[in-house]
Design a protein around this motif. Structure first.
Motif, PDB file in Angstrom:
ATOM      1  N   UNK A  69      -0.971  -6.907  11.396  1.00  0.00           N
ATOM      2  CA  UNK A  69      -1.050  -5.750  10.503  1.00  0.00           C
ATOM      3  C   UNK A  69      -0.023  -5.876   9.378  1.00  0.00           C
ATOM      4  N   UNK A  70       1.185  -6.312   9.720  1.00  0.00           N
ATOM      5  CA  UNK A  70       2.217  -6.488   8.692  1.00  0.00           C
ATOM      6  C   UNK A  70       1.793  -7.552   7.674  1.00  0.00           C
ATOM      7  N   UNK A  71       1.256  -8.648   8.178  1.00  0.00           N
ATOM      8  CA  UNK A  71       0.785  -9.690   7.266  1.00  0.00           C
ATOM      9  C   UNK A  71      -0.328  -9.165   6.344  1.00  0.00           C
ATOM     10  N   UNK A  72      -1.246  -8.408   6.918  1.00  0.00           N
ATOM     11  CA  UNK A  72      -2.356  -7.882   6.117  1.00  0.00           C
ATOM     12  C   UNK A  72      -1.840  -6.927   5.044  1.00  0.00           C
ATOM     13  N   UNK A  73      -0.906  -6.062   5.430  1.00  0.00           N
ATOM     14  CA  UNK A  73      -0.334  -5.137   4.446  1.00  0.00           C
ATOM     15  C   UNK A  73       0.384  -5.920   3.352  1.00  0.00           C
TER      16      UNK A  73
END
Lengths: 367, 147
Positions: free
Chosen positions: A129-133
């Motif tokens: 999720x952090x990477x996607x954000x």
């Protein structure tokens, strides 16, 4: 101010012809400029707005600029003011009926990416999720500044009689600087960092920047590009993992919607006053939509959005991508609705592959 | 926390109470800036009789709450938010439980999905006002946490 024109003229007759330094003085501004004397616009509940002061000859925005100077409308001018070389000297080329309102709104609703986002409440997120954000924020911090560069490119070419448009575009430049800042800060502040840039993104930016006229530039930027980004911001708020990201996207959404509102009504104004320009705009959008499709469907952005929509990679196929397809369809119909409002009938002409998004073209036409 | 808890969402009292909360927190709204729009709200009740109001926002003032007469059309507004009463109650319950709207229960998220509460307007420029003032509108509804 309590004096009258007559009193001023009488008292001015005894004024000196030379300054204490021996330099000649000119009192014509005191003796002669009486045309607007007595004009006292009243402040409203919000203060003294640009609409409030648009009275008398100052309030008359000419269809054709009378000169190419920075002298304000409604004032007296020397006859030999230098030509500042403005290229956009017709009101229809830059104006929108909502531009004064939007300027005041922009000034009233400025915010700070440093102060108004609760950065210390960011939370540690799952790696995917952090990477996607961070991938989404990388793309956004890359594209946002084009909406500052482009108005900056055209601002100095706009005649000063249309100052309100220039002032509004000044606020847009400030807004976009802040968007570039806030998405960069988000990518860098929670462990993920800035991720990948792609050619499709830069191709879109180049297409917008290299528009040959302001008319085409505004259509490509405000109507097409920013309309699309406005919808990305709406999706960003939807998929934000915490209240911190939600606030970032909501604040940016507000700014972007103002820019789209200007562009939509500017294009409408221009087409109403110069119907021939519609074809020029259509041609720009014909190519712009193709580049936008490459940008909007690029593999990094679609996968990052799908992961955020699914809450992680685990359910990206059964949840993330179907929801993304649905949202992309809404973006396309929103774009077409704005085109209609602007006086552009794109439905019959656009090459956007509606079927790809599950949209029935005929149903859109009925709406 | 107010002395009187307003629980009935489909009532003008609820929206007047949100307005009173806005007046108490005006400094927070000043940071967000002026808001100028007419936002329609339509809640479809179980008995089939909709609850309809228009919130008239101007500057930093608490919005004027204009209630439509039963059986009459929605008063003119820039756009309206429309959905079943259940959806509105869930949104307010989420706000009360968390202090502000979370996840899919924010105004933007609900209307973007659009399966329960929709943003509707005859003019796309009116709908865009919902986006232009979204943080203020969300703050206004988040005030339900204090009621």
């Amino acid at each position: 101010m309590t004096g009258t024109g007559t009193d001023t003229e009488t008292s001015a007759t005894s004024l000196p012809e030379f300054s204490p330094l021996g330099l000649p003085l000119d009192w014509t501004w005191l003796k002669g400029a009486k045309s607007e004397w007595g004009v006292r616009p009243k402040p409203g509940p919000r203060g003294l707005t640009m609409s409030d002061i648009a009275v008398g000859s100052y309030g008359e925005v000419p269809d054709e600029a009378s000169a190419r100077t920075m002298a304000p409308r409604g004032g007296d001018r020397d006859l030999d003011l230098p030509d500042l070389g403005y290229l956009l000297n017709r009101k229809s080329e830059v104006w929108a009926d909502n531009v004064v309102e939007l300027y005041e709104e922009a000034v009233a609703r400025q915010w700070s990416a440093t102060r108004d986002i609760p950065w210390n409440e960011l939370q540690e997120l799952p790696d995917d999720v952090e990477h996607a954000m961070c991938q989404l924020c990388t793309m956004l911090t890359e594209v946002e500044m084009v909406a500052a560069d482009l108005p900056a490119k055209w601002l100095w070419r706009m005649n000063h009689d249309y100052l309100e448009t220039k002032m509004f575009l000044g606020t847009q430049i400030m807004d976009e600087g802040r968007h570039t800042e806030v998405f960069r800060k988000r990518a860098l502040s929670n462990g993920g960092g800035l991720l990948k840039s792609r050619r499709a993104v830069e191709d879109l930016l180049r297409t917008i920047l290299q528009a040959k006229t302001y008319t085409q530039a505004s259509a490509l930027l405000h109507l097409l590009g920013e309309g699309f980004v406005l919808d990305i911001f709406r999706q960003g708020e939807l998929i934000s993992p915490t209240h911190v990201e939600k606030k970032i996207f909501r604040m940016a959404m507000q700014d972007e919607a103002r820019h789209v509102a200007y562009g939509t009504m500017h294009i409408r104004y221009e087409i109403e006053h110069d119907p021939d320009v519609a074809e020029e705009i259509h041609e720009a959008l014909d190519s712009g939509e193709q580049v936008l499709m490459q940008f909007g469907l690029n593999p990094d952005m679609t996968s990052a959005l799908a992961v955020l929509l699914a809450g992680g990679t685990e359910h990206v196929e059964e949840k993330g991508f179907p929801l993304l397809q649905q949202l992309l369809g809404k973006m396309m119909t929103s774009y077409l609705a704005r085109c209609e409002r602007a006086g552009l009938h794109r439905l019959e002409r656009t090459l956007i592959p509606f079927e790809m998004f599950g949209i029935d073209r005929e149903q859109v036409a009925v709406r | 926390m107010n002395e009187t808890t307003v629980t009935k969402v489909d009532s003008s009292e609820f929206f007047e109470a949100l307005g009173a909360d806005m007046a108490r927190r005006v400094e927070e709204y000043r940071v967000l800036g002026d808001c100028n729009m007419d936002l329609g709200i339509e809640m479809q009740r179980h008995d089939g009789e909709p609850f309809r109001i228009v919130l008239h926002f101007e500057g930093l003032e608490s919005p004027q709450v204009i209630v439509a007469d039963p059986g009459s059309d929605m008063p003119l507004a820039d756009c309206k938010l429309e959905g079943p009463l259940d959806a509105w109650e869930e949104m307010i319950a989420d706000i009360r439980a968390n202090g502000s709207a979370t996840g899919l229960q924010t105004l933007n998220s609900l209307t973007l999905i659009g399966d329960r509460i929709q943003v509707i307007g005859g003019d796309t420029m009116g709908v865009d006002r919902f986006f232009r003032y979204n943080q203020t509108l969300q703050a206004y509804f988040d005030g339900a946490a204090t009621l």
